[in-house]
Design a protein around this motif. Structure first.
Motif, PDB file in Angstrom:
ATOM      1  N   GLU A 154       0.826  -1.195   0.000  1.00  0.00           N
ATOM      2  CA  GLU A 154       0.000   0.000   0.000  1.00  0.00           C
ATOM      3  C   GLU A 154       0.865   1.252   0.000  1.00  0.00           C
ATOM      4  O   GLU A 154       0.547   2.249  -0.658  1.00  0.00           O
ATOM      5  CB  GLU A 154      -0.927   0.021   1.221  1.00  0.00           C
ATOM      6  CG  GLU A 154      -1.907  -1.127   1.298  1.00  0.00           C
ATOM      7  CD  GLU A 154      -1.333  -2.315   2.039  1.00  0.00           C
ATOM      8  OE1 GLU A 154      -0.089  -2.351   2.261  1.00  0.00           O
ATOM      9  OE2 GLU A 154      -2.117  -3.221   2.419  1.00  0.00           O
ATOM     10  N   ALA A 155       1.969   1.220   0.754  1.00  0.00           N
ATOM     11  CA  ALA A 155       2.858   2.381   0.826  1.00  0.00           C
ATOM     12  C   ALA A 155       3.503   2.655  -0.525  1.00  0.00           C
ATOM     13  O   ALA A 155       3.715   3.811  -0.905  1.00  0.00           O
ATOM     14  CB  ALA A 155       3.939   2.156   1.887  1.00  0.00           C
ATOM     15  N   VAL A 156       3.806   1.589  -1.261  1.00  0.00           N
ATOM     16  CA  VAL A 156       4.393   1.760  -2.589  1.00  0.00           C
ATOM     17  C   VAL A 156       3.387   2.424  -3.524  1.00  0.00           C
ATOM     18  O   VAL A 156       3.728   3.341  -4.280  1.00  0.00           O
ATOM     19  CB  VAL A 156       4.851   0.399  -3.154  1.00  0.00           C
ATOM     20  CG1 VAL A 156       5.341   0.548  -4.586  1.00  0.00           C
ATOM     21  CG2 VAL A 156       5.951  -0.181  -2.281  1.00  0.00           C
ATOM     22  N   LYS A 157       2.136   1.981  -3.479  1.00  0.00           N
ATOM     23  CA  LYS A 157       1.123   2.591  -4.333  1.00  0.00           C
ATOM     24  C   LYS A 157       0.884   4.042  -3.951  1.00  0.00           C
ATOM     25  O   LYS A 157       0.680   4.900  -4.823  1.00  0.00           O
ATOM     26  CB  LYS A 157      -0.185   1.802  -4.249  1.00  0.00           C
ATOM     27  CG  LYS A 157      -0.153   0.468  -4.974  1.00  0.00           C
ATOM     28  CD  LYS A 157      -1.525  -0.130  -5.125  1.00  0.00           C
ATOM     29  CE  LYS A 157      -2.378   0.663  -6.095  1.00  0.00           C
ATOM     30  NZ  LYS A 157      -3.695   0.039  -6.326  1.00  0.00           N
ATOM     31  N   GLN A 158       0.896   4.332  -2.653  1.00  0.00           N
ATOM     32  CA  GLN A 158       0.714   5.714  -2.211  1.00  0.00           C
ATOM     33  C   GLN A 158       1.788   6.624  -2.806  1.00  0.00           C
ATOM     34  O   GLN A 158       1.507   7.752  -3.217  1.00  0.00           O
ATOM     35  CB  GLN A 158       0.735   5.776  -0.682  1.00  0.00           C
ATOM     36  CG  GLN A 158      -0.483   5.154  -0.016  1.00  0.00           C
ATOM     37  CD  GLN A 158      -0.287   4.956   1.473  1.00  0.00           C
ATOM     38  OE1 GLN A 158       0.800   5.180   2.017  1.00  0.00           O
ATOM     39  NE2 GLN A 158      -1.338   4.527   2.164  1.00  0.00           N
ATOM     40  N   ALA A 159       3.020   6.128  -2.843  1.00  0.00           N
ATOM     41  CA  ALA A 159       4.119   6.915  -3.412  1.00  0.00           C
ATOM     42  C   ALA A 159       4.036   6.963  -4.933  1.00  0.00           C
ATOM     43  O   ALA A 159       4.338   7.989  -5.552  1.00  0.00           O
ATOM     44  CB  ALA A 159       5.455   6.329  -2.979  1.00  0.00           C
ATOM     45  N   ALA A 160       3.614   5.863  -5.555  1.00  0.00           N
ATOM     46  CA  ALA A 160       3.611   5.782  -7.012  1.00  0.00           C
ATOM     47  C   ALA A 160       2.594   6.716  -7.660  1.00  0.00           C
ATOM     48  O   ALA A 160       2.824   7.219  -8.762  1.00  0.00           O
ATOM     49  CB  ALA A 160       3.351   4.341  -7.454  1.00  0.00           C
ATOM     50  N   VAL A 161       1.457   6.953  -7.001  1.00  0.00           N
ATOM     51  CA  VAL A 161       0.417   7.791  -7.621  1.00  0.00           C
ATOM     52  C   VAL A 161       0.514   9.250  -7.194  1.00  0.00           C
ATOM     53  O   VAL A 161      -0.304  10.075  -7.604  1.00  0.00           O
ATOM     54  CB  VAL A 161      -0.994   7.259  -7.305  1.00  0.00           C
ATOM     55  CG1 VAL A 161      -1.143   5.823  -7.790  1.00  0.00           C
ATOM     56  CG2 VAL A 161      -1.312   7.356  -5.823  1.00  0.00           C
ATOM     57  N   ALA A 162       1.516   9.600  -6.405  1.00  0.00           N
ATOM     58  CA  ALA A 162       1.608  10.957  -5.847  1.00  0.00           C
ATOM     59  C   ALA A 162       2.010  11.984  -6.894  1.00  0.00           C
ATOM     60  O   ALA A 162       2.730  11.691  -7.848  1.00  0.00           O
ATOM     61  CB  ALA A 162       2.620  10.983  -4.703  1.00  0.00           C
ATOM     62  N   ASP A 163       1.549  13.213  -6.666  1.00  0.00           N
ATOM     63  CA  ASP A 163       2.039  14.370  -7.416  1.00  0.00           C
ATOM     64  C   ASP A 163       3.133  15.088  -6.637  1.00  0.00           C
ATOM     65  O   ASP A 163       3.988  15.738  -7.228  1.00  0.00           O
ATOM     66  CB  ASP A 163       0.890  15.344  -7.697  1.00  0.00           C
ATOM     67  CG  ASP A 163      -0.195  14.717  -8.552  1.00  0.00           C
ATOM     68  OD1 ASP A 163       0.085  14.406  -9.715  1.00  0.00           O
ATOM     69  OD2 ASP A 163      -1.307  14.511  -8.035  1.00  0.00           O
TER      70      ASP A 163
END
Length: 389
Positions: A154-163
Motif C-alpha cells: 500500500e505504501a508503494v502505491k501511495q508513493a507511485a500515484v503521488a504528485d
C-alpha cells in the motif's frame, strides 16, 4: 464566458493527503490549516476503526467543515459515505449553513490504497460537477520509509500515484539512508517532486495545484503538470550512492525479476521492483478513435496495473491539444486546451506508472492499433494482435 467555463471555475479543488501510518499526515495537516492559504478549507479525515481519534489532534478555528468518517477505510465501504459527505457539505455551503470553503483536503487512513478515492472523485457525476481533483500528496517517513516500502505494498502505491512526495522526520533521519530513500522514490515516481520537511512545516503553494490539469490556469502549466523532463534518464541508476533495491535487475516483459537479479538481503519484499515509470512520445497526430481504443484495450486487460496515466495528445481534426488523465481502469473526461504549451512542439506525450507492465508492452499495444488504422483493419484485430507474445 460559456456555462462550461463557469462550471469549471466554480468547482472546488480537492487535495488527497495520503501516506502510511506514522508518516506525519496529521502533523502536516495541523500546520497547514494554520496557514492563510488554507483559511477557507474543508477537511475530511478518514479513520480506520469504530472510534475516530485523529481529528482531535487537528486544530481548527471551527469545525463547520471538519468531518470524520469512521465506518471503514476509503478503499472499501466508505466511498458511499465520502460521496454523501462531500455532497452534503457542498449543499450546506450553498445554503450558507457552513463557511464558504474554497478548497477541500481529504486525509486518508494510512492503510488505504488511494486509487478508489481518486476513482470516486473522477467518476461520480455529482462530485465531478462540484469538485475537481487538485493533486495527490503523499507523506513518506524519512526514518522508516525504506522498511515500510519493503513490507507494505500500500505504501508503494501511495508513493507511485503521488504528485508531491513529502519526506518527513528528516531532522532525525540517518543522512545516507535518507539520500538512498530519495533515490528510491525518484525511481518509483520520477514525475513527483520530493520535498523534505521538518515538523510538518511547508509552504502550501508547494503542494497546491499539483496534480490534474486545472482548466482555469494557463496552458503553459501543462508542462509542469506533466513533468515530462523528470522521466528523461530516470532509468539510469548509476548515482554512485551504493544503494541496491533491485533497480538494475533484469526483468521479463511482465516486470518480474530474472535469473540474474541479486536479492538485497535487507529488502526481501521490494514491492517497488514491480513499478515502472516512463514517458512515451508520439510524433504524428493521432486519430482519437484509435488512441481511445488502445487505452480501452489496456484498461480491459491490465486495468488494475495501470496505476496512473496522464498526458497531452495531438489529435487529428483539431488544432487544440487534448489532456488525458487516468487512474487504473478509470479515465477522467478528456479536456481540450486553448493552445499548445510549447508553441510549435506538438508531440503527444503520455506518462505511465505501471505495476508489472513493461514499457515495451504498452508500446506494442499502441503500435498494434496504429498499424491497424493504417491497414484499415478493425479494432478487434488490433486488440488481438496486441495480445500476441
Amino acid at each position: 464566458m460559456s456555462d462550461t467555463q463557469n462550471a469549471a471555475e466554480q468547482r472546488i479543488p480537492v487535495t488527497v493527503l495520503t501516506g502510511f501510518l506514522g508518516s506525519g499526515k496529521t502533523t502536516l495537516l495541523n500546520k497547514l490549516l494554520r496557514r492563510p492559504e488554507l483559511a477557507d478549507t474543508a477537511v475530511i479525515i478518514n479513520e480506520f476503526g469504530e472510534i475516530g481519534l485523529d481529528h482531535l489532534l487537528v486544530e481548527k478555528s471551527d469545525d463547520e467543515g471538519m468531518v470524520t468518517l469512521n465506518s471503514g477505510c476509503l478503499c472499501c465501504t466508505v466511498r458511499g459515505d465520502l460521496v454523501r459527505t462531500m455532497s452534503e457539505l457542498f449543499l450546506k455551503r450553498s445554503r450558507g449553513e457552513v463557511s464558504q470553503f474554497k478548497r477541500m483536503v481529504v486525509e486518508t487512513t494510512g492503510l488505504a490504497d488511494p486509487a478508489p478515492i481518486l476513482h470516486t472523485l473522477m467518476t461520480d457525476p455529482l462530485l465531478a460537477s462540484r469538485y475537481r481533483l487538485d493533486g495527490v500528496v503523499t507523506t513518506v517517513d524519512g526514518v522508516n520509509g525504506a522498511s515500510t516500502l519493503d513490507n507494505h505494498e500500500e505504501a508503494v502505491k501511495q508513493a507511485a500515484v503521488a504528485d508531491r512526495l513529502l519526506l518527513t522526520k528528516v531532522d532525525i533521519a540517518d543522512a545516507p539512508k535518507l539520500d538512498d530513500l530519495k533515490h528510491r522514490l525518484h525511481h518509483l515516481n520520477p514525475g513527483a517532486e520530493a520535498i523534505s520537511i521538518t515538523g510538518g512545516e511547508i509552504d502550501p503553494n508547494a503542494i497546491l495545484n499539483a496534480g490534474l490539469y486545472n482548466p482555469d490556469t494557463k496552458s503553459a502549466d501543462v508542462k509542469r503538470w506533466l513533468h515530462e523532463e523528470a522521466y528523461e534518464g530516470s532509468h539510469d541508476h548509476g548515482h554512485g550512492h551504493g544503494h541496491h533495491h533491485g533497480h538494475d535487475h533484469k526483468h521479463d516483459d511482465h516486470g518480474h525479476e530474472g535469473a540474474h537479479g541479486e536479492q538485497d538481503p535487507h529488502n526481501v519484499n521490494r514491492h517497488d521492483d514491480r513499478i515502472k515509470a516512463f514517458c512515451m512520445t508520439f510524433d504524428e497526430p493521432m486519430s482519437w478513435s484509435t488512441v481511445a481504443a488502445a487505452f480501452d484495450a489496456l484498461v480491459t486487460y491490465r486495468g488494475p496495473d495501470l496505476l496512473r496515466m496522464k498526458g497531452i495528445l495531438n489529435v487529428k481534426d483539431t488544432d487544440k491539444p487534448v489532456v488525458i488523465h487516468g487512474v487504473q481502469h478509470v479515465f477522467h473526461p478528456p479536456a481540450t486546451l486553448d493552445a499548445w504549451p510549447e508553441g510549435d512542439d506538438r508531440k503527444s506525450r503520455v506518462v505511465f506508472i505501471t505495476r508489472d507492465i513493461a514499457e515495451s508492452t504498452i508500446r506494442k499495444v499502441f503500435a498494434s492499433f496504429f498499424d491497424a488504422e493504417k491497414k484499415g483493419w478493425g479494432q478487434e484485430n488490433a486488440a488481438s494482435q496486441a495480445q500476441q507474445p
